[in-house]
Design an enzyme around this catalytic site. Sequence first.
Site, PDB file in Angstrom:
ATOM      1  N   ASP A  59       0.823  -1.207   0.000  1.00 22.45           N
ATOM      2  CA  ASP A  59       0.000   0.000   0.000  1.00 22.45           C
ATOM      3  C   ASP A  59       0.865   1.268   0.000  1.00 22.45           C
ATOM      4  OD1 ASP A  59      -2.356   1.387   0.046  1.00 22.45           O
ATOM      5  OD2 ASP A  59      -2.829   0.976   2.145  1.00 22.45           O
ATOM      6  N   GLY A  79       0.136   5.469  -4.350  1.00 24.94           N
ATOM      7  CA  GLY A  79      -0.466   6.749  -4.715  1.00 24.94           C
ATOM      8  C   GLY A  79       0.024   7.882  -3.828  1.00 24.94           C
ATOM      9  N   ARG A  80       0.121   7.593  -2.517  1.00 25.17           N
ATOM     10  CA  ARG A  80       0.587   8.642  -1.584  1.00 25.17           C
ATOM     11  C   ARG A  80       2.060   8.971  -1.813  1.00 25.17           C
ATOM     12  NH1 ARG A  80      -1.889   5.959   3.615  1.00 25.17           N
ATOM     13  NH2 ARG A  80      -2.403   4.419   2.007  1.00 25.17           N
ATOM     14  N   HIS A 110       2.701   3.636  -8.851  1.00 28.28           N
ATOM     15  CA  HIS A 110       2.511   2.216  -9.159  1.00 28.28           C
ATOM     16  C   HIS A 110       3.738   1.650  -9.879  1.00 28.28           C
ATOM     17  CE1 HIS A 110      -1.470   2.502  -7.703  1.00 28.28           C
ATOM     18  NE2 HIS A 110      -1.987   3.162  -8.729  1.00 28.28           N
ATOM     19  N   GLU A 127     -11.860  -4.892  -5.530  1.00 22.95           N
ATOM     20  CA  GLU A 127     -12.413  -3.538  -5.315  1.00 22.95           C
ATOM     21  C   GLU A 127     -11.701  -2.482  -6.171  1.00 22.95           C
ATOM     22  OE1 GLU A 127     -11.868  -5.574  -2.415  1.00 22.95           O
ATOM     23  OE2 GLU A 127     -13.978  -6.066  -2.667  1.00 22.95           O
ATOM     24  N   ARG A 156     -11.512   2.286  -9.316  1.00 22.83           N
ATOM     25  CA  ARG A 156     -10.597   3.417  -9.560  1.00 22.83           C
ATOM     26  C   ARG A 156     -10.812   3.986 -10.956  1.00 22.83           C
ATOM     27  NH1 ARG A 156      -4.901   1.314  -6.954  1.00 22.83           N
ATOM     28  NH2 ARG A 156      -5.662   1.102  -4.823  1.00 22.83           N
ATOM     29  N   LEU A 165      11.709 -20.182  -4.867  1.00 19.19           N
ATOM     30  CA  LEU A 165      10.672 -19.332  -4.280  1.00 19.19           C
ATOM     31  C   LEU A 165       9.391 -19.359  -5.121  1.00 19.19           C
ATOM     32  CD1 LEU A 165      10.131 -16.827  -2.178  1.00 19.19           C
ATOM     33  CD2 LEU A 165      10.493 -15.455  -4.221  1.00 19.19           C
ATOM     34  N   ARG A 175       1.943  -5.088   6.013  1.00 15.71           N
ATOM     35  CA  ARG A 175       1.203  -4.059   5.289  1.00 15.71           C
ATOM     36  C   ARG A 175       1.955  -2.747   5.407  1.00 15.71           C
ATOM     37  NH1 ARG A 175      -5.149  -2.879   4.251  1.00 15.71           N
ATOM     38  NH2 ARG A 175      -4.805  -1.057   2.928  1.00 15.71           N
ATOM     39  N   ARG A 195      -5.502  -2.619   8.486  1.00 15.93           N
ATOM     40  CA  ARG A 195      -6.678  -3.467   8.233  1.00 15.93           C
ATOM     41  C   ARG A 195      -6.356  -4.479   7.155  1.00 15.93           C
ATOM     42  NH1 ARG A 195      -7.834   0.546   4.328  1.00 15.93           N
ATOM     43  NH2 ARG A 195      -7.759   2.573   5.327  1.00 15.93           N
ATOM     44  N   SER A 209      -8.484  -5.411   4.466  1.00 16.96           N
ATOM     45  CA  SER A 209      -8.981  -5.079   3.127  1.00 16.96           C
ATOM     46  C   SER A 209      -9.293  -6.319   2.276  1.00 16.96           C
ATOM     47  CB  SER A 209      -7.985  -4.167   2.397  1.00 16.96           C
ATOM     48  OG  SER A 209      -7.743  -3.011   3.146  1.00 16.96           O
ATOM     49  N   GLU A 222       1.191 -13.801  12.094  1.00 22.10           N
ATOM     50  CA  GLU A 222       1.688 -12.591  12.749  1.00 22.10           C
ATOM     51  C   GLU A 222       1.538 -11.428  11.773  1.00 22.10           C
ATOM     52  OE1 GLU A 222       3.211 -12.299  15.825  1.00 22.10           O
ATOM     53  OE2 GLU A 222       2.878 -14.414  16.267  1.00 22.10           O
TER      54      GLU A 222
HETATM   55  C1  V07 Z   1       1.354  -3.892  -9.631  1.00 19.81           C
HETATM   56  C2  V07 Z   1       3.149  -2.620  -8.439  1.00 19.81           C
HETATM   57  C3  V07 Z   1       3.297  -3.037  -6.998  1.00 19.81           C
HETATM   58  C4  V07 Z   1       2.528  -2.161  -6.065  1.00 19.81           C
HETATM   59  C5  V07 Z   1       1.053  -2.408  -6.067  1.00 19.81           C
HETATM   60  C6  V07 Z   1       0.216  -1.859  -7.208  1.00 19.81           C
HETATM   61  C7  V07 Z   1       0.902  -1.698  -8.533  1.00 19.81           C
HETATM   62  C8  V07 Z   1       3.750  -6.421 -10.148  1.00 19.81           C
HETATM   63  C9  V07 Z   1       2.644  -6.985 -10.744  1.00 19.81           C
HETATM   64  C10 V07 Z   1       2.543  -8.316 -11.345  1.00 19.81           C
HETATM   65  C11 V07 Z   1       1.352  -9.022 -11.312  1.00 19.81           C
HETATM   66  C12 V07 Z   1       1.274 -10.302 -11.857  1.00 19.81           C
HETATM   67  C13 V07 Z   1       2.386 -10.871 -12.427  1.00 19.81           C
HETATM   68  C14 V07 Z   1       3.580 -10.187 -12.473  1.00 19.81           C
HETATM   69  C15 V07 Z   1       3.655  -8.911 -11.938  1.00 19.81           C
HETATM   70  C16 V07 Z   1       1.621  -6.039 -10.613  1.00 19.81           C
HETATM   71  C17 V07 Z   1      -0.432  -5.054 -10.747  1.00 19.81           C
HETATM   72  C18 V07 Z   1       0.030  -3.950 -10.065  1.00 19.81           C
HETATM   73  C19 V07 Z   1      -1.846  -5.109 -11.214  1.00 19.81           C
HETATM   74  F1  V07 Z   1       2.325 -12.110 -12.945  1.00 19.81           F
HETATM   75  N1  V07 Z   1       3.434  -5.224  -9.671  1.00 19.81           N
HETATM   76  N2  V07 Z   1       2.147  -4.962  -9.945  1.00 19.81           N
HETATM   77  N3  V07 Z   1       0.350  -6.098 -11.016  1.00 19.81           N
HETATM   78  N4  V07 Z   1       1.804  -2.770  -8.936  1.00 19.81           N
END
Ligand code: V07
Length: 251
Positions: A31, A34-35, A48, A78, A82, A142, A199, A205, A207, A218
């Site tokens: 999280d 945006g901030r 992002h 949710e 946006r 991993l 988080r 929370r 969410s 934990e």
């Molecule tokens: C997203 C970057 C991390 C912060 C949270 C919101 C934005 C990596 C992925 C991703 C997802 C699936 C995958 C490989 C990479 C990703 C979204 C948003 C929607 F197989 N970062 N990231 N997907 N953010």
Amino acid sequence: MLDKLFFRKKSHEQKWDLDDNIPSHVAIIMDGNGRWARKRALPRIAGHHEGMKTVRKIVKEANRIGIKVLTLYAFSTENWKRPREEVDFLMKLPGEFLNTFLPDLIKENVQVRIMGKKELLPIHTVKAVDQAISQTENNTGLILNFALNYGSRDEITAAVKAIGTDIKNGTLDPSQINESTIENHLMTQGLSDPDLLIRTSGEVRLSNFMLWQLAYSEFWFTEVYWPDFSEDHLREAVSQFAQRGRRFGGV
Ligand code: V07
């Protein structure tokens, strides 16, 4: 203890001792992107994008520490509320992330998994993700599990529906239902429950994230925005986890 866990092994490639109580499964609510951007007078999407780079950093560190499963909350059921442009941008991130980092992840023996509903995702997102899953399915390192279009109530609802179908088909009797029945119908089937939930960004929370699976986990919260989350923060969380005794309701 903190010394031993946090400083001695810092910046070395070596895995931690087996008796260090490293969490096998770490889940993260990423999280504050945006901030982070607003603080810099940048558009939210810049946050992002920066957050995506943090994902790469943290995956590498998780592997180094010896964490077995890393579950990351990338997009919730949710998040469709946006603005359209933001959602469109977010849906391009899996493809960009994988284009940039999949070769490295393959070299590091990482296995990519997804949990969430594929249905509403754009086809280009599904294609990128499916390709990564199939290219890494035999990797034994991993497990990198992205929650994408994921919501825990949605997950539990789907599980109940599937169990109901099994009953209707006569393959399951209600008297046989136990916790394993439910676990086997969740999107985490085959994975252990998270030992540790992190988080970022100061919100305290869940969410709608892994409600069933986090029953005994934990929790570790930090004010740090996700793009600023560093290897040292992960080590701090893991190190604090290692010092907490977990009792699973016992004494
Ligand atoms: C997203 C970057 C991390 C912060 C949270 C919101 C934005 C990596 C992925 C991703 C997802 C699936 C995958 C490989 C990479 C990703 C979204 C948003 C929607 F197989 N970062 N990231 N997907 N953010």
